[in-house]
Design an enzyme around this catalytic site. Structure first.
Site, PDB file in Angstrom:
ATOM      1  N   TYR A   1     -13.538  -3.002   9.863  1.00 30.66           N
ATOM      2  CA  TYR A   1     -12.179  -2.471   9.830  1.00 30.66           C
ATOM      3  C   TYR A   1     -11.545  -2.540  11.213  1.00 30.66           C
ATOM      4  CZ  TYR A   1      -8.496   1.138   9.520  1.00 30.66           C
ATOM      5  OH  TYR A   1      -7.313   1.827   9.576  1.00 30.66           O
TER       6      TYR A   1
ATOM      7  N   LEU B   1      -4.154  -6.617  -3.372  1.00 28.57           N
ATOM      8  CA  LEU B   1      -3.764  -7.459  -2.246  1.00 28.57           C
ATOM      9  C   LEU B   1      -4.838  -8.460  -1.821  1.00 28.57           C
ATOM     10  CD1 LEU B   1      -1.781  -4.805  -0.239  1.00 28.57           C
ATOM     11  CD2 LEU B   1      -0.864  -6.858  -1.313  1.00 28.57           C
TER      12      LEU B   1
ATOM     13  N   GLY C   1       0.810  -1.214   0.000  1.00 27.13           N
ATOM     14  CA  GLY C   1       0.000   0.000   0.000  1.00 27.13           C
ATOM     15  C   GLY C   1       0.841   1.260   0.000  1.00 27.13           C
TER      16      GLY C   1
ATOM     17  N   ASN D   1       1.380  -2.301   5.448  1.00 28.94           N
ATOM     18  CA  ASN D   1       0.706  -1.021   5.631  1.00 28.94           C
ATOM     19  C   ASN D   1      -0.687  -0.959   5.015  1.00 28.94           C
ATOM     20  OD1 ASN D   1       0.541   2.087   5.806  1.00 28.94           O
ATOM     21  ND2 ASN D   1       0.475   1.697   3.606  1.00 28.94           N
TER      22      ASN D   1
ATOM     23  N   ALA E   1     -10.579  -6.093  12.196  1.00 32.40           N
ATOM     24  CA  ALA E   1      -9.376  -6.535  11.481  1.00 32.40           C
ATOM     25  C   ALA E   1      -8.131  -5.879  12.052  1.00 32.40           C
ATOM     26  CB  ALA E   1      -9.514  -6.225   9.986  1.00 32.40           C
ATOM     27  N   LYS E   2      -8.209  -4.583  12.322  1.00 36.72           N
ATOM     28  CA  LYS E   2      -7.031  -3.872  12.818  1.00 36.72           C
ATOM     29  C   LYS E   2      -6.664  -4.303  14.237  1.00 36.72           C
ATOM     30  CE  LYS E   2      -5.324  -1.209   9.649  1.00 36.72           C
ATOM     31  NZ  LYS E   2      -3.927  -1.399   9.204  1.00 36.72           N
TER      32      LYS E   2
END
Length: 257
Positions: free
Chosen positions: A164, A73, A20, A99, A167-168
């Site tokens: 999000y 990705l 990224g 990233n 996942a993070k």
């Protein structure tokens, strides 16, 4: 006065792979590593922004122009192929910066199983498989650094992108597990979490006067945190100067937490 950042002799000619890297924080990472004299390969699917990143590096007179591989990705085989190409074109990769991510907003009520999988695949899955592809290079070299870019969003208990944030939050699990696995081989794994960094995407899609006012209220440093400032922590962890740091989570957020 412009900031005077540290120079790391150990990063000169060191091969770095960044996911990224075309815009935002990723672009700053590519440029800052290139300015250190590193050999940088990066992947993204935004070709025009990637070309602009390379041009900025070239204009700055870096020793090695970054190499770009166009990769979505979500396609793990394409990612693996790009990792292999970077090793072929630049030599053994001993720094990996995971990233790439996407923080599109969504309501929890609207999340389908398919969209949930998409959020995990977009924001987490490729981290693991990039490590799987490149860690053997580091193990063979008996040194290396994996830096996973997290997000402070899940710590802030934000409620506008649960997929999000989930996942993070899992990025820290990858970091701590892999740090234990790779430590005996001299390979370090850390997480760096940004606070609110006003990239073009953030300013275009999500910025509001009220949101920035809340950030300034909560931060100890009462100004915006710049992408190149965030990159300095990543450089430190990639360099030999960070050789005793692993399994850690570092915040670059102006003292918001």
């Amino acid at each position: 006065m412009p900031a005077q950042y540290a120079r790391y002799p150990s990063l000169v000619d060191r091969t770095v792979f960044i996911t990224g890297g075309a815009d935002g924080i990723g672009s700053a990472l590519v440029e800052q590593f290139a300015r250190q004299g590193s050999r940088v390969a990066f992947v993204d699917k935004n070709v025009p922004y990637a070309q602009a990143t390379i041009q900025r590096c070239t204009d700055a007179g870096v020793a090695h122009a970054p190499l770009f591989y166009e990769v979505d990705l979500l396609d793990i085989e394409a990612l693996k192929a790009a990792c292999a190409a970077a090793v072929r074109d630049l030599g053994s990769v001993t720094v990996l910066v995971n990233n790439a991510a996407n923080d599109d907003r969504h309501e929890w009520q609207d999340v389908t199983p398919e969209y949930f999988d998409n959020r995990i695949n977009t924001n987490l899955r490729h981290y693991f498989f990039a490590i799987q592809a490149l860690a053997p290079q580091m193990i063979a070299a008996a040194h290396g650094s994996v830096i996973n870019i997290g997000s402070s969003s899940y710590m802030m208990q934000e409620d506008f992108f649960p997929g999000y944030a989930i996942a993070k939050s899992a990025v820290e699990g990858i970091t701590r597990t892999m740090a234990r696995t790779f430590g005996p081989h001299g390979v370090r794994v850390n997480t760096v979490l940004p606070g609110w960094v006003p990239t073009e995407r953030q300013l275009t899609k999500w910025w509001s006067p009220e949101g920035e006012a809340g950030t300034m209220r909560d931060q100890a440093i009462k100004r915006r945190i710049l992408p190149e400032e965030f990159a300095q922590m990543v450089l430190f962890l990639a360099a030999d100067d960070g050789a005793a740091c692993t399994a850690q989570q570092f915040m670059v957020d102006g003292g918001r937490f």
